[in-house]
Scaffold this motif. Structure first.
Motif, PDB file in Angstrom:
ATOM      1  N   THR A  44       0.829  -1.212   0.000  1.00  0.00           N
ATOM      2  CA  THR A  44       0.000   0.000   0.000  1.00  0.00           C
ATOM      3  C   THR A  44       0.857   1.252   0.000  1.00  0.00           C
ATOM      4  N   LEU A  45       1.926   1.244   0.797  1.00  0.00           N
ATOM      5  CA  LEU A  45       2.834   2.396   0.820  1.00  0.00           C
ATOM      6  C   LEU A  45       3.553   2.555  -0.520  1.00  0.00           C
ATOM      7  N   ASP A  46       3.984   1.425  -1.125  1.00  0.00           N
ATOM      8  CA  ASP A  46       4.675   1.508  -2.410  1.00  0.00           C
ATOM      9  C   ASP A  46       3.745   2.002  -3.515  1.00  0.00           C
ATOM     10  N   ALA A  47       2.446   1.683  -3.391  1.00  0.00           N
ATOM     11  CA  ALA A  47       1.501   2.044  -4.445  1.00  0.00           C
ATOM     12  C   ALA A  47       0.936   3.449  -4.291  1.00  0.00           C
ATOM     13  N   MET A  48       1.242   4.129  -3.196  1.00  0.00           N
ATOM     14  CA  MET A  48       0.673   5.460  -2.964  1.00  0.00           C
ATOM     15  C   MET A  48       1.011   6.458  -4.071  1.00  0.00           C
ATOM     16  N   PRO A  49       2.273   6.557  -4.525  1.00  0.00           N
ATOM     17  CA  PRO A  49       2.554   7.537  -5.596  1.00  0.00           C
ATOM     18  C   PRO A  49       1.748   7.279  -6.865  1.00  0.00           C
ATOM     19  N   GLY A  50       1.637   6.002  -7.263  1.00  0.00           N
ATOM     20  CA  GLY A  50       0.867   5.687  -8.464  1.00  0.00           C
ATOM     21  C   GLY A  50      -0.603   6.029  -8.308  1.00  0.00           C
ATOM     22  N   LYS A  51      -1.169   5.748  -7.124  1.00  0.00           N
ATOM     23  CA  LYS A  51      -2.574   6.090  -6.898  1.00  0.00           C
ATOM     24  C   LYS A  51      -2.784   7.596  -6.914  1.00  0.00           C
ATOM     25  N   GLN A  52      -1.855   8.334  -6.314  1.00  0.00           N
ATOM     26  CA  GLN A  52      -1.972   9.792  -6.329  1.00  0.00           C
ATOM     27  C   GLN A  52      -1.881  10.322  -7.758  1.00  0.00           C
ATOM     28  N   MET A  53      -1.015   9.735  -8.575  1.00  0.00           N
ATOM     29  CA  MET A  53      -0.905  10.162  -9.970  1.00  0.00           C
ATOM     30  C   MET A  53      -2.190   9.863 -10.734  1.00  0.00           C
ATOM     31  N   ALA A  54      -2.802   8.711 -10.452  1.00  0.00           N
ATOM     32  CA  ALA A  54      -4.060   8.379 -11.118  1.00  0.00           C
ATOM     33  C   ALA A  54      -5.162   9.371 -10.732  1.00  0.00           C
ATOM     34  N   ILE A  55      -5.191   9.760  -9.460  1.00  0.00           N
ATOM     35  CA  ILE A  55      -6.188  10.749  -9.013  1.00  0.00           C
ATOM     36  C   ILE A  55      -5.943  12.088  -9.701  1.00  0.00           C
TER      37      ILE A  55
END
Length: 698
Positions: free
Chosen positions: A153-164
């Motif tokens: 979840t921590l590793d995926a945070m930047p990608g999720k923020q970019m998608a948002i």
């Protein structure tokens, strides 16, 4: 009197809910040091069991883990409660254990005698088994899952923020929704990190339970034999049974809480609780039930097997499978009958053609293959329909006028997963989308490769991969921007609308825009159109602005500038240049937000004179420019623009006003991202820094 009012006001400000948690913690801690009577212990043990059952039920009925975000704190509090009860019960067992089996209360007596039959050897074995199940199986597994999930979840945070951010920039969501999604992403990371830490409390509690068991047994033997003159056998039986009862009454709630923790961290959010998921996914296929029933029936016929039990369960599963198959067949027949009723009637004989047969061409159109129909079906609440409505609203807010609606229809000539975007009946974009899958877009800095179907992002041409839903989190970790099928189509449509904004501003849209402005500035609009300026000229000026990426939200400034200069000049190009000067502050701010320094490209003075002469001799186009000079100009501008972008700067060319329009049209074909601005458009408050001079002698 005043003291009474002050006390009353203080009590009125107290919030019972806010005081409940501190009082509970203080009460739990006080149990470790204050002696409690057996009845109060019974109450707290019962309360502990009730809390554990409630936590288990809440964990089962939540739709997604964040619905129970307080769970890590609940784990800590319940663990602390069990340890406090262990300390309080140990005190009573060791002080009053010689008086009888009910010395520590009825609950401990019931667990020590009824559950293990009064046999302390059996009790020790049962307690150790329960503790090992809790410690080795459930708690260790749940802790490992929480640890891995927290890491991913921590590793995926930047990608999720970019998608948002991508959805926000494309107009698919608003600022409030983006803020809410960012908060959810942060909460997910905090939750799984807290669950990883909270699982250590439960494991420590299990270890403490085993140690407390042996300490109480040894301590009880010593106290019973030395202080109360009991025989070794009586002391062992009495204190061991009390200790076993104490351990079981604490360990069973601990096992329930650990199970709840495992349910929370292992489930996948699907909009259903665990019971609904279990029934739908485990018992939803009648073929599986039928095969299982047949296997149980065969085992029930084997001699020596418990035939009755196997045959009974096999019959129940077989009956359930038969009922489900029958229900499915009835539903299919009903659907076929309903479809038959909706078949069109016989086509009547052809009639003469009329003007009704002449269908107008849609300004904006979206054609989809049959597999994409669910995305645009109103009956199925298609996700793409909502996104298109959001796109038009965002376009109106940012560009300054309301575009024509997007007409959607299915096209059986297209491939099943293909779509086509049309402008005034002409295809200007196409692509493919796969519902249920995700497009992982490579922004240029990914750390790994994904298994899937390689393709390109249809909007911007970036390399991308269509992946299964299960690889979504991994794609976020690798740094991909991951979007679903409806977002792919909506982003492509948004790019097309922004790129062709000038063509979308027709005569009807211009008149509607004037009517809207007239509600606030009636006199200004009335004096300009049609008294001083025809509607067609105003439309041409607005289209010139839109072609170069200048929004027309500031219609007050545009109309006032045109009203000032229209009596002396009706040329759309001249009027456009004057409007751009009036909008100079907004144009520069769009290119250099939050910066007082403009790092731009410029022309060599000799080249400026040559281009000025070409403009005088060749009119509005570049036909007056010598071919070799034109080729050099295009090549050097493209190179300089790429250098600017590599430095993270906008590609902006600063030129004299008399050649701005010529260069903008000429160079836009080669460098679409280039912005050409005139010297007069730069506000006095800005500092100009020339980074590259085009045409300088090498």
């Amino acid at each position: 009197m005043n003291d009474a009012l002050t006390l009353q006001g203080f009590l009125g400000r107290l919030n019972i809910r806010q005081m409940l948690a501190p009082l509970l913690i203080i009460l739990i801690l006080s149990m470790m040091v204050l002696p409690l009577p057996p009845f109060v212990l019974d109450v707290f043990f019962t309360f502990n069991i009730a809390i554990s059952v409630m936590v288990l039920l809440v964990a089962m009925y939540t739709m997604k883990p964040l619905d129970f975000s307080i769970f890590p704190t609940v784990l800590l509090v319940t663990t602390l409660l069990r340890l406090s009860l262990n300390v309080a019960s140990t005190r009573i067992v060791l002080l009053q254990g010689h008086t009888g089996p009910d010395a520590a209360g009825k609950v401990i007596e019931a667990f020590g005698h009824f559950l293990v039959g009064g046999n302390y050897a059996v009790g020790i074995v049962v307690f150790i088994i329960l503790t090992l199940i809790n410690f080795i199986v459930i708690t260790k597994g749940a802790g490992r899952i929480a640890e891995v999930t927290a890491r991913f979840t921590l590793d995926a945070m930047p990608g999720k923020q970019m998608a948002i951010d991508a959805d926000l920039n494309a107009g698919l969501i608003g600022e409030d929704e983006a803020r809410k999604r960012r908060a959810t992403v942060a909460q997910e990371a905090d939750f799984y990190g807290s669950m990883d830490g909270a699982s250590k409390f439960v494991r420590g509690d299990a270890v403490a339970g085993i140690l407390i068991l042996f300490i109480n047994i040894i301590g009880g033997l010593i106290i019973g034999v030395i202080q109360h003159d009991m025989s070794a056998g009586d002391a062992a039986r009495t204190y061991t049974l009390l200790t076993i009862g104490d351990g079981l009454v604490a360990q069973i709630p601990a096992l329930i809480i650990s199970t709840a923790a495992g349910l929370v961290v292992t489930r996948v959010a699907t909009g259903q609780d665990i019971g609904q998921q279990l029934v739908a996914q485990l018992f939803g296929n009648p073929m599986i039930l039928a095969i299982t029933a047949a296997i149980l029936g065969i085992l029930g016929l084997v001699p020596g097997m418990p035939n009755f039990v196997f045959l009974m369960l096999g019959s129940m599963l077989g009956f359930l499978a038969w009922k489900m198959m029958r229900k499915s067949a009835v539903s299919e027949q009903a659907a076929e009958a309903a479809a038959a009723e909706q078949l069109p009637a016989a086509v009547p004989e052809s009639v003469e053609a009329s003007w009704a047969d002449v269908a107008p061409v849609d300004v904006l159109g979206l054609e989809v293959g049959y597999r994409l129909i669910p995305l645009v079906d109103r009956g199925q609440d298609g996700e793409l329909l909502k996104r298109i409505r959001g796109l038009r609203k965002k376009f109106a807010q940012e560009i300054g006028f309301l575009s024509a609606p997007v007409h959607i229809r299915d096209n059986l000539e297209l491939r099943p997963n293909a779509y086509r975007l049309t402008l005034k009946g002409v295809a200007i974009g196409d692509g493919e989308a796969y519902p249920g899958m995700y497009l992982a877009i490579n922004p240029g800095r990914v750390s790994g490769q994904l298994a899937g179907t390689p393709t390109q992002d249809p909007a911007f041409g970036l390399p991308a991969v269509w992946i299964e839903a299960g690889l979504r989190e991994q794609a976020h970790v690798f740094g991909y921007t991951v979007v679903d099928a409806s977002t792919v189509v909506a982003t492509h449509l948004n790019h097309i609308i922004l790129s062709h904004a000038a063509e979308l501003l027709g005569r009807q849209e211009t008149q509607a825009l004037l009517d809207h402005i007239a509600t606030e500035l009636p006199k200004l609009v009335e004096d300009l159109v049609p008294k001083q300026l025809p509607l067609s000229t105003l439309q041409r000026v607005l289209q010139n602005l839109l072609e170069e990426g200048v929004n027309i939200r500031d219609m007050r400034t545009i109309i006032e500038t045109l009203a000032e200069h229209a009596p002396r000049n009706q040329d759309p190009l001249v009027l456009t240049s004057l409007v751009r000067i009036a909008l100079g502050r907004a144009i520069v701010q769009q290119l250099y937000p939050g910066s007082n320094e403009m790092q731009v490209m410029a022309l060599e003075p000799g080249l400026e004179r040559i281009l000025g002469q070409a403009l005088q001799g060749g009119g509005e186009d570049a036909s007056g420019i010598e071919p070799g000079l034109a080729d050099t100009l295009m090549r050097e501008t493209a190179t300089a623009s790429q250098r600017q972008e590599d430095l993270g700067l906008p590609a902006v060319l600063l030129v004299p006003g008399n050649v701005r329009w010529l260069l903008s049209r000429f160079l836009r074909r080669v460098v679409p991202q280039l912005k050409v601005i005139a010297n007069a458009e730069v506000p006095d408050s800005k500092t100009i820094k020339v980074t590259t001079i085009i045409g300088a002698t090498k």
